[in-house]
Enzyme design. Sequence first.
Site, PDB file in Angstrom:
ATOM      1  N   GLY A 258       0.825  -1.207   0.000  1.00  0.00           N
ATOM      2  CA  GLY A 258       0.000   0.000   0.000  1.00  0.00           C
ATOM      3  C   GLY A 258       0.853   1.250   0.000  1.00  0.00           C
ATOM      4  CG  ASP A 281      -1.332   1.468  -3.430  1.00  0.00           C
ATOM      5  OD1 ASP A 281      -2.547   1.201  -3.562  1.00  0.00           O
ATOM      6  OD2 ASP A 281      -0.897   2.194  -2.510  1.00  0.00           O
ATOM      7  CG  PHE A 309      -3.746  -3.833   1.246  1.00  0.00           C
ATOM      8  CD1 PHE A 309      -5.057  -3.987   1.663  1.00  0.00           C
ATOM      9  CD2 PHE A 309      -3.218  -2.541   1.211  1.00  0.00           C
ATOM     10  CE1 PHE A 309      -5.831  -2.906   2.023  1.00  0.00           C
ATOM     11  CE2 PHE A 309      -3.984  -1.445   1.567  1.00  0.00           C
ATOM     12  CZ  PHE A 309      -5.292  -1.624   1.979  1.00  0.00           C
ATOM     13  NE  ARG A 323       4.566   6.977   5.660  1.00  0.00           N
ATOM     14  CZ  ARG A 323       4.501   7.909   6.609  1.00  0.00           C
ATOM     15  NH1 ARG A 323       4.678   7.567   7.883  1.00  0.00           N
ATOM     16  NH2 ARG A 323       4.263   9.166   6.302  1.00  0.00           N
ATOM     17  CG  HIS A 327      -5.005   5.616  10.409  1.00  0.00           C
ATOM     18  ND1 HIS A 327      -5.006   5.883  11.768  1.00  0.00           N
ATOM     19  CD2 HIS A 327      -5.520   6.723   9.820  1.00  0.00           C
ATOM     20  CE1 HIS A 327      -5.499   7.086  11.974  1.00  0.00           C
ATOM     21  NE2 HIS A 327      -5.820   7.623  10.811  1.00  0.00           N
TER      22      HIS A 327
END
EC number: 2.1.1.-
Length: 426
Positions: A258, A281, A309, A323, A327
């Site tokens: 990603g 990605d 992913f 990273r 989230h």
Amino acid sequence: MASSRIVELATRISENTAIVDAYLRENQLPSPSFDEDGPVDFAIQGEEVKKAHEEAIALSWELHRLLLGPSHFLRPVPNGLSLQAISKHDIATKVPVHGKISYAALAQQCGLSEINTRRFVRYAIVHHRVFCEPQPGYVAHSAASRLLAEDPVMRDVLSHYLEECFPSFAMTLRAIDQFQDNGEPNQTGWNLYHETQDAPWDYYETHPAMARRFASTMAYETEREGRSSNVLVEGYAWTSLLAETTATTTSPLVVDVGGSRGKTALEIAHAHPELTLLVQDLPSMIEGARDQLPAIPARERVQFMAHDFFAPQLVPADAYILRHVFHNWSDRNAVRILRALVPSLQPGARLIVNDYIAPVPGVLSLAKEQRLREMDLIMLTLCNAYEREEQDWKRLFQEADPRFHVRTMSVPKGATEGILEVIWEG
């Protein structure tokens, strides 16, 4: 007789403010001001003055709340409405810099009635110090409104939060009831407000203006102190990969899962010539990305590969960077992302996760904890995700597969995000 709490707070506020003021004077920096030409941010360095700055903010907030009393500060107020109107009608750019404009003329330019223009602006003046009224019936800039007038990025940030997030908050509890809190990114308050079954990132593909505004906001937030990619580039022991490589070649392979347009991968490759980076990605994200990388030698060690992913990982590697990946996802979807990595993991392979590690309450300064709690509610509203504490991260990896071992978890000094090193023990 001991001093009351409000007197104690006033004394400590004065002490900490004096430290900040002395620093500004010694470094010939402007003092904070609401005036039009006032500074827009604090450019302070050094642990002592930063601590004093944070303390003064926290103590002032407590004193303000105590002097108001709970019967006042519990009253709901339309605190975002005036800023939402200022953003939607682009009011700041219509007020002349170092000049003034009548409410009547401003209303005409904004397409609002004079009454509504006046009420929105006057609320913003007294609650947010946005604009000022130098004489009755006329509007001029404050430091904050001038920033909005002159900085298109700040207008994007305000627009994203006030026109996209703010109205979605009111729909969030309804979404929780309607969708039974199932953690899917397309069953949120944001979805109910926008009347769509698409997750935000899918919706943006057919709404380019919103997509541009969102990208601008995220770039601004990411580059704030403690959130830039420097935290990962400088805060992780990349050279340790050489000693524990699982690769058959002498150059450890690091896959940035990603990894978007490859900015972080290139920075790592530049700082660590011993590493080879592969950015993965979606096809639309990486199309043409390599050609747009700066023409530096490290670019030759950064490759790109189209990959979702959620699909099984196809590339065995020494390490996988994740990273800001988790989230945006609830635990059930984060587990899917982790399990998709398993087919290519070799014993000793590492996951290097760069994301928020929320501390328990009371560890951060008040201002930082308030920001953390804001982001937690924003993540709920936009994509059914949340800010994970240390125990949440450990539980997540165990749920995905007990062979994941969290070896280290820390927040580098000065950063707002942490780094987790997870070893595959399969």
